[in-house]
Design an enzyme around this catalytic site. Structure first.
Site, PDB file in Angstrom:
ATOM      1  N   GLY A  22      -8.211  23.040   5.472  1.00 41.89           N
ATOM      2  CA  GLY A  22      -6.979  22.336   5.905  1.00 41.89           C
ATOM      3  C   GLY A  22      -6.093  23.255   6.683  1.00 41.89           C
ATOM      4  CG  ASN A  23      -3.019  21.484   8.830  1.00 40.20           C
ATOM      5  OD1 ASN A  23      -1.882  21.152   8.238  1.00 40.20           O
ATOM      6  ND2 ASN A  23      -4.189  20.779   9.294  1.00 40.20           N
ATOM      7  NE  ARG A  24       1.228  28.017   5.235  1.00 40.08           N
ATOM      8  CZ  ARG A  24       2.337  28.634   5.796  1.00 40.08           C
ATOM      9  NH1 ARG A  24       1.771  29.522   6.863  1.00 40.08           N
ATOM     10  NH2 ARG A  24       3.278  28.832   5.329  1.00 40.08           N
TER      11      ARG A  24
END
Ligand code: CTP
Length: 393
Positions: free
Chosen positions: A202-204
């Site tokens: 995922g990413n932030r």
């Protein structure tokens, strides 16, 4: 504008002084209505000096001028900071037993509340229900934020900072309905690419900027579809929300809504790659030895594909969050990216370990398809959203 600032009885009343000051410095005429409880935290002379106006508290003062109705009728905007749990409960029930309650009930101006309370009080089912009811009546909330509370504890419940409250309130009051009759598709959040039933890449991205864009577009009259990938914040009221997880799901949702949209804004952080295979049961540590290699395949570039297949007249806006902090280098990256993507605008911002994600503020530069800077914005994500809409609408 004639602005009424209501101050209710919480420790955060000291921060209301900053709200009043910013509004006065921005050229507005500000009348403070403090409750008796508020004046136990901050004295009347402070608010009178900062607002440059007498401070009213009592329902039975100025009866001959029908003040309890007049201030509400004259107001272009009402901001209540801090708004306590008890004040919101009274407002939800329509109780007008003091000057502030009367003023609000007698007003048709936009109302912006900045709640402040302890986490337990914010999460109490009574407060949750009152907030939902107030929102459903079109009352706007700014915050509360997570952070240090009055005691030693921290959590959600802290009042937003004065500048964020002022930015949001002015954006709400200044909004026109220039997007009435327009269909707007906005993506927000960050995609998650599953590895197995319990893990993902995922990413932030929290989705805050995209959600702010959806709220701003809806308030300007647009018919908004928000495709939200793993949003960390609530979607705004009055918006059609499609929740998705992965890039492929986001792509499907976007391609089904995009053909009828007048404006598409791709604020989501989309994973460029996904695991080649998704394992059906949890990957076991011992099944891979001391090293594990993941094989990834490219996801479709949704923005690029949209730009190739767009209907006539559709405006497409991309986002680019880059770690480059040098302005010229950032602009160069942006120019290369918009040329590659084919969108009409690209909203560029800098991100890093501590910048850009899950924060309340943002700073962006907007490029057009020729790579020229057409605008810049900084401030709360809501005010940045409105500025972006000003530029593209
Ligand atoms: N985007 C998209 N589909 C992808 C990747 C990105 O539609 N598979 C969109 C994003 O929503 C954003 C824009 O493209 O509006 C730019 O995203 P970014 O991740 O910055 O671009 P990349 O194509 O990943 O380019 P690079 O890896 O060179 O930064």
């Amino acid at each position: 504008m004639n602005i009424v600032v209501g101050v209710t009885g919480g420790i955060a009343a000291y921060k209301a002084v900053g709200v009043v000051r910013s509004l006065v410095l921005a050229g507005h005429s500000v009348r403070v209505i403090a409750t008796d409880a508020a004046l136990r935290f901050v004295g009347k002379p402070t608010f009178e000096a900062i607002s440059r106006n007498p401070v009213n508290t009592d329902l039975y003062e100025g009866v001959s001028e029908v003040r309890h109705v007049a201030m509400g009728q004259e107001a272009d905007l009402i901001v209540v900071a801090p708004a306590t749990a008890s004040f919101m409960a009274k407002l939800a029930a329509g109780i007008a037993d003091d000057l502030l309650g009367n003023t609000i009930l007698a007003s048709t101006a936009p109302i912006v509340l900045a709640p402040a309370m302890h986490t337990e009080m914010w999460r109490n089912p009574a407060t949750v229900a009152n907030v939902a009811l107030l929102r459903s009546r079109g009352i706007h909330l700014v915050g509360p934020e997570s952070g240090q509370l009055t005691g030693k504890d921290s959590g959600i419940g802290r009042m937003s900072e004065p500048d964020a409250i002022v930015d949001a309130a002015l954006a709400i009051a200044g909004r026109t309905r220039d997007l009435a009759g327009r269909r707007v598709l906005i993506t927000a959040g960050g995609t998650r690419e599953p590895l197995d039933p319990v893990r993902f890449i995922g990413n932030r991205s929290s989705g805050r900027q995209g959600v702010a864009l959806a709220a701003a577009a809806a308030a300007r009259g647009a018919d908004v579809t928000l495709v939200g990938a793993n949003l960390e914040v609530d979607a705004p009221a009055g918006v059609t929300v499609v929740h998705v997880g992965s890039a492929l799901e986001l792509s499907d949702a976007v391609h089904s809504s995009a053909p009828s949209a007048h404006l598409v804004i791709m604020a989501a952080a989309v994973a460029d790659f996904r695991p080649e295979t998704v394992v059906e049961s949890k990957i076991k540590k011992d099944s891979t030895g001391d090293r594990m290699t993941l094989s990834l395949v490219k996801n479709p570039d949704i923005l690029h594909d949209l730009a190739l297949t767009r209907p006539d007249g559709q405006v497409i806006v991309g986002f680019a969050a880059e770690t480059e902090s040098d302005r010229d280098a950032l602009l160069e990256l942006g120019r290369t990216k918009i040329a590659r993507k084919g969108s009409d605008y690209l909203v560029l911002n800098t991100v890093g370990w501590t910048v850009g994600f899950a924060t309340e503020g943002n700073a962006v530069v907007v490029l057009n398809s020729a790579g020229d800077i057409v605008g810049e914005a900084s401030g709360s994500k809501l005010s940045v959203a409105d500025r972006i809409l000003d530029l593209v609408s």
